[in-house]
Design an enzyme around this catalytic site. Structure first.
Site, PDB file in Angstrom:
ATOM      1  N   ASP A  95       0.849  -1.188   0.000  1.00 17.86           N
ATOM      2  CA  ASP A  95       0.000   0.000   0.000  1.00 17.86           C
ATOM      3  C   ASP A  95       0.888   1.242   0.000  1.00 17.86           C
ATOM      4  OD1 ASP A  95       0.967   0.211   2.558  1.00 17.86           O
ATOM      5  OD2 ASP A  95      -0.920  -0.313   3.534  1.00 17.86           O
ATOM      6  N   ASP A 268      -8.201  -7.106   0.715  1.00 18.35           N
ATOM      7  CA  ASP A 268      -7.224  -7.342   1.791  1.00 18.35           C
ATOM      8  C   ASP A 268      -7.823  -6.885   3.099  1.00 18.35           C
ATOM      9  OD1 ASP A 268      -5.563  -4.833   3.140  1.00 18.35           O
ATOM     10  OD2 ASP A 268      -6.620  -4.296   1.296  1.00 18.35           O
ATOM     11  N   CYS A 306     -13.492 -27.493   7.298  1.00 13.68           N
ATOM     12  CA  CYS A 306     -12.199 -26.890   6.972  1.00 13.68           C
ATOM     13  C   CYS A 306     -11.103 -27.948   6.855  1.00 13.68           C
ATOM     14  CB  CYS A 306     -11.820 -25.865   8.040  1.00 13.68           C
ATOM     15  SG  CYS A 306     -10.300 -24.958   7.664  1.00 13.68           S
ATOM     16  N   CYS A 308      -7.744 -27.089   7.067  1.00 13.70           N
ATOM     17  CA  CYS A 308      -6.480 -26.508   7.521  1.00 13.70           C
ATOM     18  C   CYS A 308      -5.804 -27.400   8.560  1.00 13.70           C
ATOM     19  CB  CYS A 308      -6.709 -25.107   8.091  1.00 13.70           C
ATOM     20  SG  CYS A 308      -7.359 -25.078   9.781  1.00 13.70           S
ATOM     21  N   CYS A 311      -7.577 -27.587  11.990  1.00  9.35           N
ATOM     22  CA  CYS A 311      -8.820 -28.360  12.022  1.00  9.35           C
ATOM     23  C   CYS A 311      -8.576 -29.854  11.838  1.00  9.35           C
ATOM     24  CB  CYS A 311      -9.782 -27.848  10.942  1.00  9.35           C
ATOM     25  SG  CYS A 311     -10.503 -26.234  11.335  1.00  9.35           S
ATOM     26  N   HIS A 337      -6.156 -21.126  10.753  1.00  9.12           N
ATOM     27  CA  HIS A 337      -7.525 -21.480  10.389  1.00  9.12           C
ATOM     28  C   HIS A 337      -8.251 -20.317   9.710  1.00  9.12           C
ATOM     29  CE1 HIS A 337     -11.625 -22.836  10.460  1.00  9.12           C
ATOM     30  NE2 HIS A 337     -11.936 -21.705  11.086  1.00  9.12           N
TER      31      HIS A 337
END
Length: 375
Positions: A95, A268, A306, A308, A311, A337
């Protein structure tokens, strides 16, 4: 010689009008629509670059203002640029520093030449202009740089919004004139606060400057979500269809969904990791406060849907225990997660667009996801 940057729309959903696209960059292609995790100081909080790649991250965002103050862009240039410095070999967006300076309302002064402000670290006086912002971002070596802009607060009067928008346009021209790095794309930023005519005027003015892509700034600054959605509806017909569109600072699951429906390609936000460190996680049912006592004997995953690491290896009871024991691993697992949840959601959105069923997916999402409460 081929251009280092190009964008192509690869499919438009017949059901919703949302689009799939590919943004080609020197560090790889970005499949859009996409959520970009935020690595403010060249690091996504609690995460390593390897972990970011493992959860499916295509592009990271880093912060010009913070990296300028610490460790400084010259040190990063000496290290070989931001990619080498943080060991991240996919695209990076930086940015401009404009929003961070905007947030320093009590300790900054905006003039036509630029902004003078006090460092939040040590109180020293600093100065960023459009040219300085370009110099910093070129030294960092990000794939995508953002023009230095003026963000209006919410609420604000028409005169304030118009003056900020017009200065943003003048600064955008200065950024484009000063920016010389050919392996770095420069995006302009549309402003105009919450006035339809100003948003349309800004979109047209930035479009005429012919940037590689366009950010939409000054939304998600405290206004109700329906107000943001209405402003997007009004301005999107004036945004170039052949260029990527980036809604800045937006990252809740419902806002990602609504933004994509309205033609946004890039998002974002720090929300995912911020709430993770405080013990809240996204799930397919809604937001769960994992520190709550009712999870002390819950031996299921954070979210059964999920895939991930958190999880597939740990239970709600265990992660709750880590938070109560103040173990730093708690925030790391929750961050893994939450980031994977949003990235996987965007994967599902892209699949739904490709199959011309995004409105059906949206309906299914809201049938599951409760926006009204935390569990």
């Amino acid at each position: 010689m081929s251009q280092p940057f190009s964008y192509e729309v690869t499919h438009v959903c017949r059901q919703s009008g949302a689009r799939l696209g590919v943004l080609h960059t020197p560090h790889g292609d970005i499949q859009t629509p996409i959520y970009m995790p935020v690595g403010t100081s060249a690091c996504v909080k609690a995460m390593t670059s390897r972990e970011m790649e493992e959860i499916g991250t295509q592009i990271l965002l880093s912060n010009t203002y913070h990296l300028h103050l610490r460790p400084g862009e010259e040190l990063i240039r000496e290290a070989g640029g931001l990619h080498a410095f943080m060991d991240w070999h996919k695209p990076i967006l930086t940015d401009s520093g404009g929003f961070q300076v905007f947030s320093l309302a009590g300790i900054r002064k905006i003039r036509e030449e630029g902004v003078t402000f006090q460092s939040h670290l040590d109180g020293s006086r600093k100065f960023i202009s459009p040219e300085v912002s370009m110099d910093i971002q070129q030294a960092l070596g990000s794939d995508i740089a953002m023009a230095f802009d003026v963000c209006s607060p919410y609420p604000c009067d028409y005169k304030t919004a118009k003056e900020a928008m017009e200065r943003t346009h003048r600064w955008a021209e200065r950024c484009k004139a000063h920016h010389t790095r050919e392996d770095q794309a420069l995006f302009g930023i549309v402003q105009g606060a919450f006035y339809e005519d100003l948003r349309i005027e800004s979109a047209k003015a930035l479009r005429d400057m012919d940037f590689i892509g366009y950010g939409i700034g000054g939304l998600s600054v405290g206004e109700p979500k329906p107000v943001m959605y209405e402003m997007l509806d009004r301005m999107m017909p004036y945004m170039p269809a052949e260029k990527p569109r980036y809604l800045m600072g937006v990252g809740s699951p419902d806002c990602l969904m609504e933004g994509v429906i309205r033609g946004i390609d890039m998002f974002d936000c720090v929300l995912a990791t911020r709430i993770a460190r405080n013990g809240s996680v996204f799930t397919s049912r809604g937001r769960v406060v994992i520190k709550n006592g009712k999870y002390s004997h819950d031996f299921g995953p954070l979210d059964p849907a999920c895939d991930c690491y958190a999880c597939t290896h740990f239970t709600r009871a265990y992660i709750r225990h880590l938070f109560n024991a103040r173990e730093i691993t708690a925030g790391r697992l929750a961050s893994i997660h939450n980031l994977r949840f949003l990235l996987r959601m965007m994967e599902e959105i892209r699949q739904a667009i490709a199959e011309d069923r995004l409105l059906d997916y949206r309906k299914e999402f809201y049938e599951r996801y409760d926006l009204t409460k935390n569990f």
